[in-house]
Design an enzyme around this catalytic site. Structure first.
Site, PDB file in Angstrom:
ATOM      1  N   ASP A  67       1.984   5.262   7.527  1.00 37.57           N
ATOM      2  CA  ASP A  67       1.974   6.491   6.684  1.00 37.57           C
ATOM      3  C   ASP A  67       0.878   6.681   5.408  1.00 37.57           C
ATOM      4  O   ASP A  67       0.547   5.646   5.019  1.00 37.57           O
ATOM      5  CB  ASP A  67       3.344   6.999   6.396  1.00 37.57           C
ATOM      6  CG  ASP A  67       4.219   6.120   5.695  1.00 37.57           C
ATOM      7  OD1 ASP A  67       3.406   4.755   5.157  1.00 37.57           O
ATOM      8  OD2 ASP A  67       5.376   6.334   5.477  1.00 37.57           O
ATOM      9  N   ASN A 136      17.596   8.027   3.311  1.00 36.78           N
ATOM     10  CA  ASN A 136      18.318   9.113   4.223  1.00 36.78           C
ATOM     11  C   ASN A 136      17.987   8.817   5.696  1.00 36.78           C
ATOM     12  O   ASN A 136      18.093   9.439   6.600  1.00 36.78           O
ATOM     13  CB  ASN A 136      17.474  10.504   3.914  1.00 36.78           C
ATOM     14  CG  ASN A 136      16.234  10.460   4.038  1.00 36.78           C
ATOM     15  OD1 ASN A 136      15.568   9.550   4.782  1.00 36.78           O
ATOM     16  ND2 ASN A 136      15.592  11.768   3.732  1.00 36.78           N
TER      17      ASN A 136
HETATM   18  C1  GLP Z   1       8.772   5.305   1.779  1.00 40.59           C
HETATM   19  C2  GLP Z   1       7.882   4.792   2.935  1.00 40.59           C
HETATM   20  C3  GLP Z   1       8.766   4.230   4.143  1.00 40.59           C
HETATM   21  C4  GLP Z   1       9.803   3.168   3.539  1.00 40.59           C
HETATM   22  C5  GLP Z   1      10.439   3.864   2.442  1.00 40.59           C
HETATM   23  C6  GLP Z   1      11.863   2.991   1.781  1.00 40.59           C
HETATM   24  O1  GLP Z   1       9.324   6.555   1.926  1.00 40.59           O
HETATM   25  N1  GLP Z   1       7.286   5.792   3.533  1.00 40.59           N
HETATM   26  O2  GLP Z   1       8.095   3.569   5.005  1.00 40.59           O
HETATM   27  O3  GLP Z   1      10.408   2.548   4.460  1.00 40.59           O
HETATM   28  O4  GLP Z   1       9.805   4.334   1.422  1.00 40.59           O
HETATM   29  O5  GLP Z   1      11.240   2.273   0.664  1.00 40.59           O
HETATM   30  P1  GLP Z   1      11.935   1.122  -0.131  1.00 40.59           P
HETATM   31  O6  GLP Z   1      11.737  -0.038   0.834  1.00 40.59           O
HETATM   32  O7  GLP Z   1      11.099   1.159  -1.595  1.00 40.59           O
HETATM   33  O8  GLP Z   1      13.453   1.351  -0.132  1.00 40.59           O
END
Ligand code: GLP
Length: 250
Positions: A67, A136
């Site tokens: 993404d 979420n």
């Molecule tokens: C972002 C990314 C996700 C990722 C999520 C969780 O929103 N688009 O791909 O899994 O963050 O992030 P973290 O690993 O910092 O909890």
């Protein structure tokens, strides 16, 4: 689903890096689906160490990221292209021309999404897709919604994701409101999926995603339907899932 528990974040990162390294060694020209967020950073650091020690080569590896924020230039230090350069690509021998991140600045975002789907097809699909999980339950930027989205698409970020990701920006107002993300079909089409979870804050959603019903309100729950998923987590993130009787691999 195979579940591996490590004591802490470092252990979880080492385990994830070993699985990614095994994929690269087994198929040096593999297509890796890569993820951002704070969770995979430790695994990327381990991969960099393996490369520096001469144990791993990325020379033929191709990559597609999940993404990108809509509207952010690759030079913006909050863009996911910048993240990947900084946390992995700049430190290993991957050919940057073989790395792909959706173009957040594309004038026609829908056309960019269609191009990205074709690109994944042209590469022959993803061999190993890395994932983190949002608080979420989102994977990539597939937010909780009424139905599972399929291919790469533009998504409106939820308030909870904007709030969670604001820690990386100077203020909430600087967080982009939209993103381009691979859809659930892109993710589910990967031959193998490696999802990493860490920390107590993820314990409830990990439990819901992997022991609750498969539903688009908890996007990661769709992974229950994939035949080749590895979940690696630390004790804190897995504790509630394990209370439901989920079995651990040794
Ligand atoms: C972002 C990314 C996700 C990722 C999520 C969780 O929103 N688009 O791909 O899994 O963050 O992030 P973290 O690993 O910092 O909890």
């Amino acid at each position: 689903m195979r579940i591996y528990q490590s004591e802490d974040y470092q252990g979880m990162s080492r385990r994830a890096a070993s699985i990614i390294a095994a994929q690269i060694i087994n198929k040096p020209d593999c297509v890796l689906g890569l993820a951002t967020g704070s969770t995979p950073i430790g695994a990327y650091q381990q991969l960099i160490e393996m490369y520096k020690a001469g144990d791993l080569s990325f020379a033929e590896v191709k990559s597609v990221n999940l993404d990108e924020y809509k509207g952010l230039s690759p030079k913006n230090d909050q863009s996911y292209r910048y993240f990947m350069q900084h946390n992995l690509f700049d430190h290993v021998n991957i050919n940057v021309a073989n790395t792909n991140v959706p173009q957040g600045e594309a004038a026609d975002a829908d056309a960019e999404c269609a191009r990205y789907d074709r690109l994944i097809d042209d590469l022959g699909g993803v061999d190993l897709q890395l994932l983190g999980m949002g608080l979420n339950g989102h994977i990539g930027f597939n937010e909780p919604c009424a139905s599972f989205a399929t291919g790469t698409h533009v998504v409106d970020l939820t308030e909870s994701t904007i709030a969670a990701n604001s820690r990386f920006f100077s203020s909430m107002n600087d967080v982009p409101r939209q993103a381009l993300t691979m859809g659930n079909k892109n993710i589910m089409d990967a031959k193998q999926i490696l999802i990493m979870v860490s920390g107590e804050a993820k314990a409830d959603i990990v439990c819901k995603a992997f022991s609750g019903p498969v539903c688009p309100e908890v996007p990661a729950s769709i992974l229950q339907l994939h035949k080749n998923v590895i979940l690696v987590g630390d004790r804190a993130a897995l504790c509630k899932l394990l209370e439901t009787g989920a079995a651990l691999c040794k």
